[in-house]
Scaffold this motif. Structure first.
Motif, PDB file in Angstrom:
ATOM      1  N   ALA A 247      29.194 -34.887 -31.314  1.00 39.11           N
ATOM      2  CA  ALA A 247      29.522 -33.452 -30.565  1.00 39.11           C
ATOM      3  C   ALA A 247      29.827 -32.489 -31.833  1.00 39.11           C
ATOM      4  CB  ALA A 247      30.656 -34.196 -29.799  1.00 39.11           C
ATOM      5  N   LYS A 248      30.312 -32.333 -32.794  1.00 41.71           N
ATOM      6  CA  LYS A 248      30.639 -31.230 -33.915  1.00 41.71           C
ATOM      7  C   LYS A 248      29.212 -30.616 -34.073  1.00 41.71           C
ATOM      8  CE  LYS A 248      33.194 -30.663 -38.150  1.00 41.71           C
ATOM      9  NZ  LYS A 248      33.457 -31.228 -38.835  1.00 41.71           N
ATOM     10  N   LEU A 249      28.344 -31.923 -34.521  1.00 41.90           N
ATOM     11  CA  LEU A 249      27.583 -30.531 -35.295  1.00 41.90           C
ATOM     12  C   LEU A 249      26.648 -29.879 -33.962  1.00 41.90           C
ATOM     13  CD1 LEU A 249      25.041 -33.995 -36.818  1.00 41.90           C
ATOM     14  CD2 LEU A 249      26.683 -31.670 -37.697  1.00 41.90           C
ATOM     15  N   LEU A 250      26.904 -30.671 -32.517  1.00 38.05           N
ATOM     16  CA  LEU A 250      25.359 -29.858 -31.727  1.00 38.05           C
ATOM     17  C   LEU A 250      26.258 -28.676 -31.527  1.00 38.05           C
ATOM     18  CD1 LEU A 250      24.795 -33.084 -29.668  1.00 38.05           C
ATOM     19  CD2 LEU A 250      23.322 -31.364 -31.320  1.00 38.05           C
TER      20      LEU A 250
ATOM     21  N   TRP B  86      24.879 -25.620 -38.223  1.00 31.84           N
ATOM     22  CA  TRP B  86      23.879 -27.082 -38.588  1.00 31.84           C
ATOM     23  C   TRP B  86      23.167 -26.852 -37.652  1.00 31.84           C
ATOM     24  CZ3 TRP B  86      23.578 -30.002 -41.817  1.00 31.84           C
ATOM     25  CH2 TRP B  86      24.625 -31.060 -42.521  1.00 31.84           C
ATOM     26  N   LEU B  87      22.845 -26.290 -36.392  1.00 34.29           N
ATOM     27  CA  LEU B  87      21.723 -25.881 -35.018  1.00 34.29           C
ATOM     28  C   LEU B  87      20.793 -24.645 -35.253  1.00 34.29           C
ATOM     29  CD1 LEU B  87      23.242 -25.790 -32.294  1.00 34.29           C
ATOM     30  CD2 LEU B  87      22.530 -27.579 -32.662  1.00 34.29           C
ATOM     31  N   ASN B  88      21.062 -24.249 -36.744  1.00 35.04           N
ATOM     32  CA  ASN B  88      20.619 -23.155 -37.208  1.00 35.04           C
ATOM     33  C   ASN B  88      19.706 -24.089 -38.336  1.00 35.04           C
ATOM     34  OD1 ASN B  88      18.899 -20.528 -38.080  1.00 35.04           O
ATOM     35  ND2 ASN B  88      20.294 -20.334 -39.872  1.00 35.04           N
ATOM     36  N   SER B  89      20.237 -25.115 -38.969  1.00 34.26           N
ATOM     37  CA  SER B  89      19.824 -25.461 -39.751  1.00 34.26           C
ATOM     38  C   SER B  89      18.058 -26.397 -38.917  1.00 34.26           C
ATOM     39  CB  SER B  89      20.497 -25.755 -40.875  1.00 34.26           C
ATOM     40  OG  SER B  89      21.487 -25.938 -41.677  1.00 34.26           O
ATOM     41  N   LEU B  90      18.560 -26.868 -38.713  1.00 39.15           N
ATOM     42  CA  LEU B  90      17.401 -27.883 -37.523  1.00 39.15           C
ATOM     43  C   LEU B  90      17.079 -26.933 -37.108  1.00 39.15           C
ATOM     44  CD1 LEU B  90      17.158 -30.494 -36.611  1.00 39.15           C
ATOM     45  CD2 LEU B  90      18.336 -29.857 -34.502  1.00 39.15           C
ATOM     46  N   ALA B  91      16.586 -26.049 -36.895  1.00 39.51           N
ATOM     47  CA  ALA B  91      16.167 -25.437 -36.253  1.00 39.51           C
ATOM     48  C   ALA B  91      14.771 -24.246 -37.208  1.00 39.51           C
ATOM     49  CB  ALA B  91      16.238 -23.269 -35.535  1.00 39.51           C
TER      50      ALA B  91
ATOM     51  N   ALA C 192      12.750 -26.370 -51.413  1.00 39.12           N
ATOM     52  CA  ALA C 192      13.793 -25.490 -50.745  1.00 39.12           C
ATOM     53  C   ALA C 192      14.821 -24.723 -50.940  1.00 39.12           C
ATOM     54  CB  ALA C 192      14.161 -26.840 -49.465  1.00 39.12           C
ATOM     55  N   LEU C 193      15.515 -25.567 -52.492  1.00 40.51           N
ATOM     56  CA  LEU C 193      16.463 -24.940 -52.563  1.00 40.51           C
ATOM     57  C   LEU C 193      16.424 -23.940 -53.911  1.00 40.51           C
ATOM     58  CD1 LEU C 193      18.654 -27.787 -54.756  1.00 40.51           C
ATOM     59  CD2 LEU C 193      19.431 -26.584 -52.636  1.00 40.51           C
ATOM     60  N   PHE C 194      15.268 -23.812 -54.413  1.00 42.57           N
ATOM     61  CA  PHE C 194      14.710 -22.364 -55.147  1.00 42.57           C
ATOM     62  C   PHE C 194      14.565 -21.380 -54.172  1.00 42.57           C
ATOM     63  CE2 PHE C 194      14.206 -25.381 -58.132  1.00 42.57           C
ATOM     64  CZ  PHE C 194      14.648 -24.957 -59.940  1.00 42.57           C
ATOM     65  N   VAL C 195      13.290 -22.953 -53.370  1.00 44.18           N
ATOM     66  CA  VAL C 195      12.210 -21.009 -52.199  1.00 44.18           C
ATOM     67  C   VAL C 195      13.387 -20.578 -50.854  1.00 44.18           C
ATOM     68  CG1 VAL C 195      10.723 -20.858 -51.398  1.00 44.18           C
ATOM     69  CG2 VAL C 195      10.336 -22.179 -53.273  1.00 44.18           C
TER      70      VAL C 195
ATOM     71  N   LYS D  91      19.087 -22.406 -44.521  1.00 47.90           N
ATOM     72  CA  LYS D  91      19.158 -23.658 -45.313  1.00 47.90           C
ATOM     73  C   LYS D  91      18.979 -24.470 -44.183  1.00 47.90           C
ATOM     74  CE  LYS D  91      23.208 -23.265 -48.323  1.00 47.90           C
ATOM     75  NZ  LYS D  91      23.524 -21.960 -48.483  1.00 47.90           N
ATOM     76  N   PRO D  92      17.666 -25.282 -44.395  1.00 45.52           N
ATOM     77  CA  PRO D  92      16.974 -26.467 -44.627  1.00 45.52           C
ATOM     78  C   PRO D  92      17.933 -27.375 -44.149  1.00 45.52           C
ATOM     79  CG  PRO D  92      15.443 -25.451 -45.751  1.00 45.52           C
ATOM     80  CD  PRO D  92      16.943 -24.669 -45.822  1.00 45.52           C
ATOM     81  N   LEU D  93      17.663 -28.127 -42.812  1.00 40.73           N
ATOM     82  CA  LEU D  93      19.095 -29.365 -43.459  1.00 40.73           C
ATOM     83  C   LEU D  93      19.136 -29.866 -44.403  1.00 40.73           C
ATOM     84  CD1 LEU D  93      18.235 -31.339 -39.940  1.00 40.73           C
ATOM     85  CD2 LEU D  93      20.456 -30.358 -40.516  1.00 40.73           C
ATOM     86  N   ALA D  94      18.137 -30.169 -45.255  1.00 43.99           N
ATOM     87  CA  ALA D  94      18.222 -30.987 -46.892  1.00 43.99           C
ATOM     88  C   ALA D  94      18.990 -29.945 -47.007  1.00 43.99           C
ATOM     89  CB  ALA D  94      16.722 -31.307 -46.645  1.00 43.99           C
ATOM     90  N   VAL D  95      18.839 -28.718 -47.567  1.00 42.92           N
ATOM     91  CA  VAL D  95      19.578 -28.192 -48.521  1.00 42.92           C
ATOM     92  C   VAL D  95      21.109 -28.317 -47.838  1.00 42.92           C
ATOM     93  CG1 VAL D  95      20.242 -25.954 -49.093  1.00 42.92           C
ATOM     94  CG2 VAL D  95      17.455 -26.893 -48.856  1.00 42.92           C
ATOM     95  N   LYS D  96      21.021 -27.621 -46.675  1.00 40.95           N
ATOM     96  CA  LYS D  96      22.380 -27.846 -46.151  1.00 40.95           C
ATOM     97  C   LYS D  96      23.656 -29.885 -46.309  1.00 40.95           C
ATOM     98  CE  LYS D  96      25.137 -26.472 -42.413  1.00 40.95           C
ATOM     99  NZ  LYS D  96      26.213 -25.521 -42.913  1.00 40.95           N
ATOM    100  N   LEU D  97      22.784 -30.835 -46.095  1.00 36.29           N
ATOM    101  CA  LEU D  97      22.528 -32.138 -46.134  1.00 36.29           C
ATOM    102  C   LEU D  97      23.220 -31.689 -47.461  1.00 36.29           C
ATOM    103  CD1 LEU D  97      23.442 -34.512 -44.945  1.00 36.29           C
ATOM    104  CD2 LEU D  97      21.301 -35.114 -45.966  1.00 36.29           C
ATOM    105  N   TRP D  98      23.124 -31.217 -48.361  1.00 34.24           N
ATOM    106  CA  TRP D  98      22.550 -31.173 -49.891  1.00 34.24           C
ATOM    107  C   TRP D  98      24.331 -30.914 -50.299  1.00 34.24           C
ATOM    108  CZ3 TRP D  98      22.262 -34.862 -53.519  1.00 34.24           C
ATOM    109  CH2 TRP D  98      22.385 -34.239 -55.188  1.00 34.24           C
ATOM    110  N   ALA D  99      24.699 -29.343 -49.526  1.00 32.89           N
ATOM    111  CA  ALA D  99      25.809 -29.181 -49.680  1.00 32.89           C
ATOM    112  C   ALA D  99      26.819 -29.959 -49.414  1.00 32.89           C
ATOM    113  CB  ALA D  99      25.588 -27.405 -49.721  1.00 32.89           C
ATOM    114  N   GLY D 100      26.679 -30.616 -48.996  1.00 34.39           N
ATOM    115  CA  GLY D 100      27.932 -31.344 -47.860  1.00 34.39           C
ATOM    116  C   GLY D 100      27.932 -32.602 -48.111  1.00 34.39           C
TER     117      GLY D 100
END
Lengths: 371, 293, 269
Positions: C52-55, C60-65, C207-210, C216-225
């Motif tokens: 629920a928090k995620l959604l 996070w939604l932006n990252s998913l998009a 993705a991190l570089f480019v 932030k795509p999901l992978a990048v945001k997840l990595w930061a998290g």
């Protein structure tokens, strides 16, 4: 009804010094052949003889290195396959797995004609009736038996009334009984529609049963072309004699040439007479004497009749085939095969001394090829 | 006598035969050139430039700065151990996938493939949960009374290897499996019929025949291990710093692009050298055979 | 004796390896449903609060998009480029074919950090840094091998006579490919496309570089998290990614199954 299915006329196909190589291998070696309009021609030969390559050249799947192919006098070398107006039955049928029987059979119509869907439907159903497969329109190929798939493939090849129908060992995947039944059906279909059929097989029985003209191929060359009867009864060389059914080929040398016959000294040490025909042989030539096994008679006592050869030998093998008895008899070190048709009640064993005979008129002289 | 007709078709066909594949393949090759080869070339170029002049200084500093040289060595060390570990753990599984009970085999196959398609980050992250000070493993050990104080299970060579081997195992297993599938199992049966015990039949027939697959899988896993970043960064200490981390660090923290490029070139060169050495000994096609089997 | 040990040892070993492969994943999934604020396992209770928090979190939604956009573009590019390339490679005698194949596959074994760094160097002067197109173009290079390999495998197992049958019965060669061959190899292509998509979703370093700086795509945001505030939200994102991969893989599997049932050839993996 049948009149609707009949196309105007089959194509006359002419093959002129056609040659095709794959790397250093010569698959088709400058062959020439005339296929008359409306005929049923079989290319017969062992694998690697070039028969399938020839078929693929006619279809246009391959382009020749040299020579040309003509349909009704017009060169087709620069006509792409899809515009040659050919039907084809493939070895494994090549039915489109994602289409129903109806769509499979309708495919050539969709590609080639501007029939309305009602007209196409009529034509498809007619063609399915021709191959006796009504009621299966909505099925997919995987839901059909091998024999039914074969019929669908026939229907697809015939539906657009092509001038020429090619068949590449279409019965190879069927069991023996079905195969024999289909041979007659294909022959009947051919008779009723009059399209030119070119049929490829390695099975001599199939070729003999169906063809108007058999073309025996070997190593990319045509060994002999003729009617089934011509090929079986008057083969021109050992290969043809051997390939079309069982053959005793007695090796020997021409001892004398008389007006109506040759005398041949067979290697085992006995001499036989062979009728003289077109074969140009002279004394001293290495030859083979062809005697068909079914012409060979076997008797326990010597029974020398006029116009027949008779030699003594020993039975070396006996095979019971139900409708006939197959024997192998050693005559002066040469094995002679015999196929006795009415074998019921006739008992014979390996090791028995027998007399082998055959009518002189049935024997045939063949020049021993040096190939 | 008719003269054989000159055939216009072959000429046109051969033109088609050249043009069609060029059109089919061209866009892909252009794409790879622009978004793969050209950038790589740029990186190589950068690595040799110091103040607009050609120089090997960046490479010299890579080898002489202890932290960089150490990372190079660590990368090799970790990759080798990881590859050997995955081989030892993966071989029996691949063997089971070939010889095991058919129904169970299908399930095992799916269970191997699923983690293959899971995110590296997710898979590395899961060890944080398990190996943390208050993680499952420490709590379990305390509960059974084996230890009183939580162990430091994370941020060492062990945790990096546990994470990396877990990630590389599916690839190892699938590559081995592909190669083992091509082994004619009747040969093993033949050995047993002729008196070899199953154990000896395995070692004298099956194992030697599986060696090409072992080499292929070993190489593939080793090469991919060389480029690991996520797992050592998450589960390792500075002592387990691998070359990819160095490149990232130099590029994004020190903004020394030429030095990062030099390290990149080095990693690329090692990768290519290993592949070429392998290709000399075997066929490159085999590398890909396994994954697709 | 060794026989019996061998018989038991291999299934047991297999089981332990499977446990090693899957247990951590199961832990992540379970923790994502935890009622606790900490990453304790087993969770004291279950809830869907983290989802629920995620959604409800626009970041996070932006990252998913972003991830979905990049993934979709990558899939489309990889397929449009890869399928014709696979045709060329398997149907035509191309000079240097094994070299071309190696070139296409080379991306698979190139360390991603190198791809990220070199693309960054390439993109900066072109202004492609921090664009979705730039990242998709880069991910396409890595997605291509999957499409090409799977398409080649399907083409190899597809009966060439089907296409010939279409051509001899009047279809032009191109139309025969469109009408007959493509439908038959479609499941294989789909498997390749799915893999291209999944690898794009997972890819971090390029993705991190480019793209890492701004969007932030999901992978990048997840990595930061993962590297900072480790709470069950991260587990929930991870579970989402797991679900996405399993779903995509299941889709490919179903396509394969359907095609097998229709008597069509099947492709890898």
């Amino acid at each position: 009804m049948a009149a609707n299915v009949t196309p105007s006329r089959g194509a006359a196909v002419r093959i002129d010094r056609l040659r095709k190589t794959f790397g250093s291998a010569v698959a088709v070696d400058s062959i020439s052949l005339d296929i008359p309009t409306g005929s049923f021609v079989t290319l017969l030969g062992p694998s690697g003889s070039g028969k399938t390559t020839t078929l693929n050249l006619i279809a246009g799947f391959l382009s020749p290195d040299a020579g040309s192919i003509l349909f009704d006098g017009a060169i087709v070398s620069n006509v792409p396959t899809h515009k040659r107006n050919i039907g084809m039955v493939f070895q494994n049928y090549a039915l489109f797995p994602h289409m129903t029987v109806f769509d499979n059979v309708g495919f050539p119509l969709k590609m080639r004609t501007k029939l309305t869907s009602a007209e196409a439907r009529t034509r498809i159903l007619e063609t399915l009736a021709l191959v006796e497969l009504n009621g299966f329109e909505a099925r997919y190929p995987r839901q059909l038996s091998g024999g039914q798939q074969q019929r669908v493939a026939m229907a697809r090849a015939l539906v657009s009334h092509p001038r020429l129908l090619l068949m590449d060992e279409p019965l190879g995947a069927l069991d023996k009984k079905l195969r024999e039944q289909m041979q007659f059906e294909i022959k009947n279909i051919h008779r009723s529609i009059g399209t030119t059929f070119v049929y490829v097989t390695h099975d001599q029985t199939e070729a003999l049963t169906m063809s108007d003209l058999i073309v025996v191929m070997n190593y990319g060359k045509i060994e002999q072309a003729g009617t089934p009867r011509q090929l079986y009864e008057t083969p021109e060389n050992q290969f043809v004699a051997d390939f079309l059914g069982g053959a005793n080929l007695l090796p020997g040398t021409v001892a004398a040439v008389a007006a109506d016959h040759f005398s041949v000294a067979v290697e085992g040490g006995f001499t036989v007479q062979v009728p003289r025909d077109r074969v140009a042989a002279k004394a001293g030539d290495a030859v083979s004497v062809l005697v068909r096994p079914e012409e060979v008679g076997v008797a326990l006592t010597e029974d020398r009749q006029a116009g027949a050869e008779c030699v003594a030998g020993t039975v070396t093998a006996v095979g019971y085939l139900g409708d006939s008895l197959k024997l192998e008899i050693a005559v002066a070190g040469i094995a002679i095969g015999a196929k006795l048709a009415r074998a019921r009640g006739f008992s014979i064993e390996s090791g028995q001394r027998v007399f082998v005979s055959w009518p002189r008129a049935s024997a045939r002289l063949l020049l021993r090829s040096t190939r | 006598m008719t003269v054989p007709v000159a055939d216009p078709a072959p000429a046109r066909m051969s033109l088609n035969r050249a043009l069609v594949p060029a059109l089919l393949l061209g866009p892909t090759l252009l794409w790879i050139f622009f978004f793969f080869l050209w950038p790589l070339g740029l990186m190589v170029w950068q690595s040799f430039i110091v103040k607009d002049a050609f120089s090997l200084d960046h490479y010299a500093s890579l080898f002489t700065t202890p932290i960089y040289a150490r990372a190079l060595w660590t990368t090799f060390e970790i990759s080798i151990i990881c590859t050997v570990g995955s081989l030892i753990l993966g071989y029996p599984v691949a063997y089971y996938l070939v010889v095991g009970d058919a129904r169970i085999r299908a399930v095992v196959m799916i269970l191997v493939i699923i983690p293959y398609w899971l995110d590296y980050i997710v898979r590395s992250f899961s060890w944080l949960i398990l190996f943390g000070r208050r993680g499952l493993v420490n709590r379990f050990l305390i509960d059974i009374g084996l230890i009183t104080e939580p162990l430091q299970l994370l941020y060492n060579l062990g945790s990096v290897l546990v994470g990396m081997i877990q990630i590389m195992l599916p690839l190892m297993i699938l590559t081995l499996f592909g190669a083992m599938l091509r082994i004619n199992r009747q040969l093993v049966a033949a050995a047993e019929i002729h008196g070899a015990s199953p154990w000896r039949a395995f070692w004298s027939v099956f194992f030697p025949l599986s060696l090409p697959g072992v080499y292929a899988a070993f190489l593939l896993v080793f090469i991919i291990s060389l480029g690991f970043y996520i797992t050592p960064a998450l589960l390792g200490s500075p002592k387990e710093t691998m070359i990819s981390q160095i490149i990232m660090l130099v590029a994004t923290e020190l903004f020394d692009w030429p030095l990062a490029s030099a390290a990149g070139v080095l990693l690329l060169a090692v990768t290519i050298a290993v592949v070429i050495a392998y290709n000399r000994a075997f066929s490159i096609e085999r590398l890909w055979g396994g994954k697709e089997a | 004796m060794s026989v019996r040990v061998g018989r038991l040892a291999i299934p047991t070993g297999t089981l332990l390896v499977l446990l090693y492969l899957l247990f951590p994943v199961v832990v992540v999934v379970l923790i994502s449903f935890s009622s606790a604020r900490f990453l304790s396992f087993p969770p004291p209770g279950y809830s869907i609060q983290w989802y629920a928090k995620l959604l409800s979190d626009p970041d996070w939604l932006n990252s998913l998009a972003i991830t979905l956009q990049v993934g979709a573009l990558t899939t489309v590019f990889s397929t449009l480029l890869g399928v014709p390339a696979a045709f060329a490679l398997s149907r035509y005698g191309i000079p240097g074919r094994s070299f071309v194949t190696a070139l296409i596959l080379a991306s698979l074994i190139t360390p991603t950090i190198i791809k990220g760094l070199s693309l960054y160097l390439f993109y900066v002067p072109l202004g492609l840094v921090n664009t979705i197109w730039g990242l998709a173009a880069a991910h396409t290079v890595s997605g291509l091998p999957y499409v090409v390999i799977n398409t080649i495998a399907s083409l190899r197992s597809a009966d060439r006579d089907l296409e010939r049958a279409a051509v001899i019965h009047g279809a032009s060669p191109l139309w025969a490919v469109v009408r007959i061959t493509l439908p038959i190899i479609a499941p294989g292509i789909m498997v390749g496309a799915v893999f291209a998509f999944i690898q794009s979703v997972h890819e971090l370093l390029v993705a991190l570089f480019v793209l890492g700086g701004v969007e932030k795509p999901l992978a990048v945001k997840l990595w930061a998290g993962v590297r900072s505030e480790v709470d069950p939200t991260i587990a929930a994102v991870s579970t989402g990614l797991i679900g996405m991969a399993v779903l995509a893989y299941a889709c490919a599997g179903v396509a394969q199954l359907l095609s097998k049932r229709r008597g069509l050839p099947a492709a890898g993996p």
